[in-house]
Design a protein around this motif. Sequence first.
Motif, PDB file in Angstrom:
ATOM      1  N   UNK A  28      38.982  51.305  27.428  1.00 40.84           N
ATOM      2  CA  UNK A  28      40.217  50.532  27.467  1.00 40.84           C
ATOM      3  C   UNK A  28      41.479  51.375  27.506  1.00 40.84           C
ATOM      4  N   UNK A  29      42.569  50.714  27.884  1.00 34.61           N
ATOM      5  CA  UNK A  29      43.868  51.375  27.998  1.00 34.61           C
ATOM      6  C   UNK A  29      44.361  51.848  26.631  1.00 34.61           C
ATOM      7  N   UNK A  30      44.171  51.025  25.600  1.00 33.47           N
ATOM      8  CA  UNK A  30      44.613  51.415  24.255  1.00 33.47           C
ATOM      9  C   UNK A  30      43.774  52.586  23.745  1.00 33.47           C
TER      10      UNK A  30
ATOM     11  N   UNK B 112      41.887  45.135  22.027  1.00 34.16           N
ATOM     12  CA  UNK B 112      41.695  45.254  23.478  1.00 34.16           C
ATOM     13  C   UNK B 112      40.993  44.022  24.043  1.00 34.16           C
ATOM     14  N   UNK B 113      40.014  43.517  23.298  1.00 32.98           N
ATOM     15  CA  UNK B 113      39.309  42.304  23.740  1.00 32.98           C
ATOM     16  C   UNK B 113      40.251  41.099  23.658  1.00 32.98           C
ATOM     17  N   UNK B 114      41.029  41.027  22.574  1.00 39.62           N
ATOM     18  CA  UNK B 114      41.962  39.902  22.397  1.00 39.62           C
ATOM     19  C   UNK B 114      42.992  39.858  23.527  1.00 39.62           C
ATOM     20  N   UNK B 115      43.460  41.024  23.947  1.00 37.71           N
ATOM     21  CA  UNK B 115      44.485  41.066  24.989  1.00 37.71           C
ATOM     22  C   UNK B 115      43.903  40.937  26.397  1.00 37.71           C
ATOM     23  N   UNK B 116      42.773  41.606  26.647  1.00 41.38           N
ATOM     24  CA  UNK B 116      42.203  41.555  27.999  1.00 41.38           C
ATOM     25  C   UNK B 116      43.217  42.044  29.024  1.00 41.38           C
ATOM     26  N   UNK B 117      43.366  41.308  30.101  1.00 45.90           N
ATOM     27  CA  UNK B 117      44.290  41.678  31.176  1.00 45.90           C
ATOM     28  C   UNK B 117      45.749  41.630  30.786  1.00 45.90           C
TER      29      UNK B 117
END
Length: 207
Positions: A169-171, A44-49
Amino acid sequence: KNMAGFQSSVKSVIMADRQGRLSGIRGTVADIISVDKRYTVAIEIALGGIMQNIVTDNEESAKRSMRYLKEKNLGRATFLPLTSVKGKMLEVGSENCFEGMACDLVEYDRLYDGIVKSILGKTAVVEDIDTASFIAKKYGYRFRIVTLDGQVINAGGSFTGGSVRNDAGIIARKQELALLSEQIEKLNAKIKDESEQLKPLQAEVAK
């Protein structure tokens, strides 16, 4: 169903696709990948927006969607056409506490290989910040490294970190939805089983 956590522009495109007003929409990046709980925070951090970027069949689908947003004044969104977005995975040697490249730590249909490698192919996931610092220095700060608890060393050498909410987060929401669905199935099975046990008892009471 209501796409909690997504931008209004992204919701508008997905809803328009569901209602048949747009076509060629595959869903968001969050829709096309699955993540093991161990790696949820890191991914989630790696992907961000980028999680909210919309995957389309081709460039035409992306252009139609952009026109739709513009005409309806619904904001902006980023589109990832399957036909134009390509990526490669960076090769990193075996290191202690190195979990893997982010694109290898998610599950997805191979149809999306180019897109997933484009957005996660140059991000490494490691156990902790000390490991991240060691690997980043060894490879000359050439790529981004994310730890399991969400600390980041960016390409170029800057550090980003602090506390991370595990449920926001979304995930994480997607995983919670799957877990709740599983619990519902188990509870329904239990209800069915106990209802069967109840029938003869009700008959006995009536008698």
